[in-house]
Design a protein around this motif. Structure first.
Motif, PDB file in Angstrom:
ATOM      1  N   GLY A  32      57.416  60.438  42.017  1.00 19.71           N
ATOM      2  CA  GLY A  32      56.773  61.645  42.519  1.00 19.71           C
ATOM      3  C   GLY A  32      56.937  61.842  44.012  1.00 19.71           C
ATOM      4  O   GLY A  32      57.687  61.139  44.694  1.00 19.71           O
ATOM      5  N   LEU A  33      56.180  62.807  44.523  1.00 21.30           N
ATOM      6  CA  LEU A  33      56.339  63.345  45.872  1.00 21.30           C
ATOM      7  C   LEU A  33      56.439  62.281  46.961  1.00 21.30           C
ATOM      8  O   LEU A  33      57.373  62.293  47.756  1.00 21.30           O
ATOM      9  N   SER A  34      55.470  61.381  47.042  1.00 17.30           N
ATOM     10  CA  SER A  34      55.491  60.359  48.088  1.00 17.30           C
ATOM     11  C   SER A  34      55.579  58.960  47.510  1.00 17.30           C
ATOM     12  O   SER A  34      55.357  57.977  48.214  1.00 17.30           O
ATOM     13  N   ALA A  35      55.924  58.847  46.228  1.00 18.92           N
ATOM     14  CA  ALA A  35      55.970  57.551  45.550  1.00 18.92           C
ATOM     15  C   ALA A  35      57.336  56.903  45.720  1.00 18.92           C
ATOM     16  O   ALA A  35      58.327  57.546  46.085  1.00 18.92           O
ATOM     17  N   ASN A  36      57.381  55.609  45.412  1.00 15.94           N
ATOM     18  CA  ASN A  36      58.648  54.885  45.419  1.00 15.94           C
ATOM     19  C   ASN A  36      58.934  54.343  44.025  1.00 15.94           C
ATOM     20  O   ASN A  36      58.148  54.553  43.098  1.00 15.94           O
ATOM     21  N   ALA A  37      60.035  53.633  43.888  1.00 14.42           N
ATOM     22  CA  ALA A  37      60.489  53.193  42.574  1.00 14.42           C
ATOM     23  C   ALA A  37      59.490  52.291  41.863  1.00 14.42           C
ATOM     24  O   ALA A  37      59.455  52.255  40.626  1.00 14.42           O
ATOM     25  N   ARG A  38      58.639  51.579  42.613  1.00 17.26           N
ATOM     26  CA  ARG A  38      57.704  50.660  41.986  1.00 17.26           C
ATOM     27  C   ARG A  38      56.653  51.369  41.134  1.00 17.26           C
ATOM     28  O   ARG A  38      55.995  50.740  40.312  1.00 17.26           O
ATOM     29  N   SER A  39      56.504  52.684  41.305  1.00 21.83           N
ATOM     30  CA  SER A  39      55.541  53.423  40.478  1.00 21.83           C
ATOM     31  C   SER A  39      55.929  53.406  39.000  1.00 21.83           C
ATOM     32  O   SER A  39      55.100  53.689  38.135  1.00 21.83           O
ATOM     33  N   PHE A  40      57.196  53.075  38.715  1.00 27.45           N
ATOM     34  CA  PHE A  40      57.684  53.028  37.336  1.00 27.45           C
ATOM     35  C   PHE A  40      57.745  51.613  36.773  1.00 27.45           C
ATOM     36  O   PHE A  40      58.335  51.404  35.712  1.00 27.45           O
ATOM     37  N   ASP A  41      57.140  50.646  37.452  1.00 26.60           N
ATOM     38  CA  ASP A  41      57.263  49.254  36.994  1.00 26.60           C
ATOM     39  C   ASP A  41      56.845  49.071  35.542  1.00 26.60           C
ATOM     40  O   ASP A  41      57.537  48.400  34.763  1.00 26.60           O
ATOM     41  N   ALA A  42      55.709  49.631  35.161  1.00 25.38           N
ATOM     42  CA  ALA A  42      55.208  49.426  33.791  1.00 25.38           C
ATOM     43  C   ALA A  42      56.119  50.101  32.773  1.00 25.38           C
ATOM     44  O   ALA A  42      56.432  49.527  31.719  1.00 25.38           O
ATOM     45  N   ILE A  43      56.541  51.312  33.073  1.00 20.73           N
ATOM     46  CA  ILE A  43      57.423  52.041  32.153  1.00 20.73           C
ATOM     47  C   ILE A  43      58.775  51.354  32.057  1.00 20.73           C
ATOM     48  O   ILE A  43      59.337  51.193  30.957  1.00 20.73           O
ATOM     49  N   ALA A  44      59.323  50.913  33.196  1.00 16.71           N
ATOM     50  CA  ALA A  44      60.622  50.238  33.185  1.00 16.71           C
ATOM     51  C   ALA A  44      60.564  48.952  32.368  1.00 16.71           C
ATOM     52  O   ALA A  44      61.476  48.651  31.581  1.00 16.71           O
ATOM     53  N   GLU A  45      59.483  48.197  32.541  1.00 15.36           N
ATOM     54  CA  GLU A  45      59.343  46.947  31.777  1.00 15.36           C
ATOM     55  C   GLU A  45      59.261  47.236  30.278  1.00 15.36           C
ATOM     56  O   GLU A  45      59.888  46.542  29.457  1.00 15.36           O
ATOM     57  N   ARG A 161      39.910  56.666  48.387  1.00 14.96           N
ATOM     58  CA  ARG A 161      40.189  58.075  48.074  1.00 14.96           C
ATOM     59  C   ARG A 161      40.020  58.377  46.594  1.00 14.96           C
ATOM     60  O   ARG A 161      39.807  59.532  46.229  1.00 14.96           O
ATOM     61  N   GLY A 162      40.138  57.379  45.741  1.00 16.03           N
ATOM     62  CA  GLY A 162      39.712  57.500  44.358  1.00 16.03           C
ATOM     63  C   GLY A 162      40.669  58.117  43.371  1.00 16.03           C
ATOM     64  O   GLY A 162      40.448  58.038  42.170  1.00 16.03           O
ATOM     65  N   ALA A 163      41.761  58.752  43.832  1.00 15.72           N
ATOM     66  CA  ALA A 163      42.665  59.419  42.892  1.00 15.72           C
ATOM     67  C   ALA A 163      43.484  58.422  42.093  1.00 15.72           C
ATOM     68  O   ALA A 163      43.837  58.690  40.933  1.00 15.72           O
ATOM     69  N   VAL A 164      43.822  57.286  42.697  1.00 18.26           N
ATOM     70  CA  VAL A 164      44.613  56.275  41.993  1.00 18.26           C
ATOM     71  C   VAL A 164      43.657  55.494  41.102  1.00 18.26           C
ATOM     72  O   VAL A 164      43.033  54.512  41.508  1.00 18.26           O
ATOM     73  N   GLU A 165      43.540  55.965  39.872  1.00 18.25           N
ATOM     74  CA  GLU A 165      42.543  55.461  38.933  1.00 18.25           C
ATOM     75  C   GLU A 165      43.187  55.308  37.547  1.00 18.25           C
ATOM     76  O   GLU A 165      43.834  56.251  37.056  1.00 18.25           O
ATOM     77  N   PRO A 166      43.030  54.139  36.932  1.00 21.21           N
ATOM     78  CA  PRO A 166      42.362  52.947  37.467  1.00 21.21           C
ATOM     79  C   PRO A 166      43.253  52.214  38.469  1.00 21.21           C
ATOM     80  O   PRO A 166      44.479  52.291  38.389  1.00 21.21           O
ATOM     81  N   TRP A 167      42.621  51.540  39.410  1.00 25.26           N
ATOM     82  CA  TRP A 167      43.370  50.706  40.346  1.00 25.26           C
ATOM     83  C   TRP A 167      43.876  49.497  39.573  1.00 25.26           C
ATOM     84  O   TRP A 167      43.114  48.731  39.008  1.00 25.26           O
ATOM     85  N   ALA A 168      45.186  49.326  39.503  1.00 28.16           N
ATOM     86  CA  ALA A 168      45.778  48.284  38.675  1.00 28.16           C
ATOM     87  C   ALA A 168      46.861  47.560  39.467  1.00 28.16           C
ATOM     88  O   ALA A 168      47.226  47.961  40.569  1.00 28.16           O
ATOM     89  N   ASP A 169      47.376  46.485  38.869  1.00 29.85           N
ATOM     90  CA  ASP A 169      48.446  45.723  39.515  1.00 29.85           C
ATOM     91  C   ASP A 169      49.631  46.616  39.854  1.00 29.85           C
ATOM     92  O   ASP A 169      50.283  46.428  40.886  1.00 29.85           O
ATOM     93  N   LEU A 170      49.915  47.590  38.973  1.00 33.76           N
ATOM     94  CA  LEU A 170      51.031  48.505  39.216  1.00 33.76           C
ATOM     95  C   LEU A 170      50.903  49.178  40.566  1.00 33.76           C
ATOM     96  O   LEU A 170      51.844  49.194  41.368  1.00 33.76           O
ATOM     97  N   TRP A 171      49.734  49.751  40.841  1.00 32.77           N
ATOM     98  CA  TRP A 171      49.580  50.537  42.068  1.00 32.77           C
ATOM     99  C   TRP A 171      49.427  49.658  43.291  1.00 32.77           C
ATOM    100  O   TRP A 171      49.884  50.023  44.374  1.00 32.77           O
ATOM    101  N   GLU A 172      48.817  48.490  43.136  1.00 38.75           N
ATOM    102  CA  GLU A 172      48.754  47.584  44.279  1.00 38.75           C
ATOM    103  C   GLU A 172      50.166  47.172  44.693  1.00 38.75           C
ATOM    104  O   GLU A 172      50.512  47.182  45.881  1.00 38.75           O
ATOM    105  N   ALA A 173      51.009  46.834  43.714  1.00 40.08           N
ATOM    106  CA  ALA A 173      52.386  46.454  44.020  1.00 40.08           C
ATOM    107  C   ALA A 173      53.153  47.624  44.633  1.00 40.08           C
ATOM    108  O   ALA A 173      53.950  47.447  45.565  1.00 40.08           O
ATOM    109  N   HIS A 174      52.915  48.824  44.120  1.00 35.09           N
ATOM    110  CA  HIS A 174      53.597  50.018  44.632  1.00 35.09           C
ATOM    111  C   HIS A 174      53.268  50.243  46.098  1.00 35.09           C
ATOM    112  O   HIS A 174      54.156  50.452  46.934  1.00 35.09           O
ATOM    113  N   TYR A 175      51.977  50.228  46.431  1.00 33.30           N
ATOM    114  CA  TYR A 175      51.588  50.531  47.809  1.00 33.30           C
ATOM    115  C   TYR A 175      51.920  49.383  48.768  1.00 33.30           C
ATOM    116  O   TYR A 175      52.260  49.628  49.931  1.00 33.30           O
ATOM    117  N   ARG A 176      51.874  48.160  48.298  1.00 31.14           N
ATOM    118  CA  ARG A 176      52.317  47.060  49.154  1.00 31.14           C
ATOM    119  C   ARG A 176      53.811  47.184  49.452  1.00 31.14           C
ATOM    120  O   ARG A 176      54.262  46.907  50.574  1.00 31.14           O
TER     121      ARG A 176
END
Length: 278
Positions: A32-45, A161-176
């Protein structure tokens, strides 16, 4: 196992992640708009387990892909990169999965070269979002071009900010993954200028103009929860119904999650893998 790759395109270098067997049926994923490739980790796996070769792109100015010159972003330029990346990888045809703005880029790619796209998955984007969904989208851009004291401070801001819900390993890895060290802390490496250019570009486009090009089997994965409680939907019910009426090859799956939660929800993973594994 995920492997990093750098693709040399006519527009410059594009970073990508590869998962699954190299002889598997190819799937290209567009964030998406400001996301990187890690946002697809779960789907790719999930897709790799089904034997697909999955390529997830960092679009220009996102993640580890450098931004190009001002005025050279926008859905069409990204779509041209997607199609050139597929040619560079030797894919005569491929499945295409896009999330959020990545869905608009994917529809643009279909408008440019529909015959090469075997199946299309649009994750929670098909046309103009409901107005109440726009403020959280714009707010997500404001995290960029700012220095934070530490990775933990940055992650805490995203969670508040609350929009990234639920906060999961996927999103922590993405933002890191989007952070780079600087003298006084860390900073997102994604280019705010590139993201804002795409945001303005998108506000001037009509994604519904792509719908007649979607002649391939198409799956719309719709988030059935608003982006934030009390706000709007990125794909409202009226937009969903109009899309299904206009695109005879399309079907929809409703996911009990919001715009971010759909990216790792078990029902999303099953629906996407089932749709593409046939």
């Amino acid at each position: 196992m995920t492997r990093a790759a750098d693709l040399q395109l006519s527009s410059g270098r594009l970073h990508a992640l590869r998962a699954g067997p190299e002889n598997g049926s190819p799937v290209i994923c567009v964030p998406g708009l400001s996301a990187n490739a890690r946002s697809f980790d779960a789907i790719a796996e999930s897709l790799a387990r089904e034997g697909h070769q999955v390529i997830t792109l960092d679009l220009r100015g996102r993640g580890l892909s450098p931004a190009t010159a001002p005025g050279t972003h926008g859905w069409r330029r990204h779509a041209e990169d997607v199609l050139e990346a597929a040619r560079t990888l030797g894919f005569a045809s491929f499945d295409l999965v896009g999330h959020s703005m990545g869905a608009f880029v994917s529809m643009q790619a279909a408008a440019l070269d529909a015959e090469r796209i075997r199946r299309l998955v649009l994750i929670d984007a098909a046309g103009v979002p409901e107005p109440a969904a726009l403020p959280p989208i714009v707010a997500a851009v404001q995290r960029l071009d700012t220095v934070y004291p530490s990775e933990e401070d940055y992650l805490a801001l995203i969670q508040r900010r609350g929009a990234v819900e639920p906060w999961a390993d996927l999103w922590e890895a993405h933002y890191r993954a989007e952070l780079e060290p600087v003298a006084s802390g860390v900073r997102p490496r994604t280019s705010k200028a590139a993201v804002v250019e795409d945001l303005v570009y998108g506000s001037q486009q009509d994604a519904q103009s792509f719908w007649p090009s979607l002649r391939m089997p198409t799956l719309l994965v719709r988030a059935a929860r608003p982006l934030l409680p009390g706000t709007g939907f990125v794909v409202g019910e009226k937009l969903r119904d109009a899309f299904l009426e206009a695109v005879p090859s399309a079907e929809v799956v409703e996911i009990d999650a919001n715009h971010y939660g759909v990216m790792a929800h078990p029902d999303s993973l099953r629906a996407i893998a089932g749709f593409l594994t046939c």
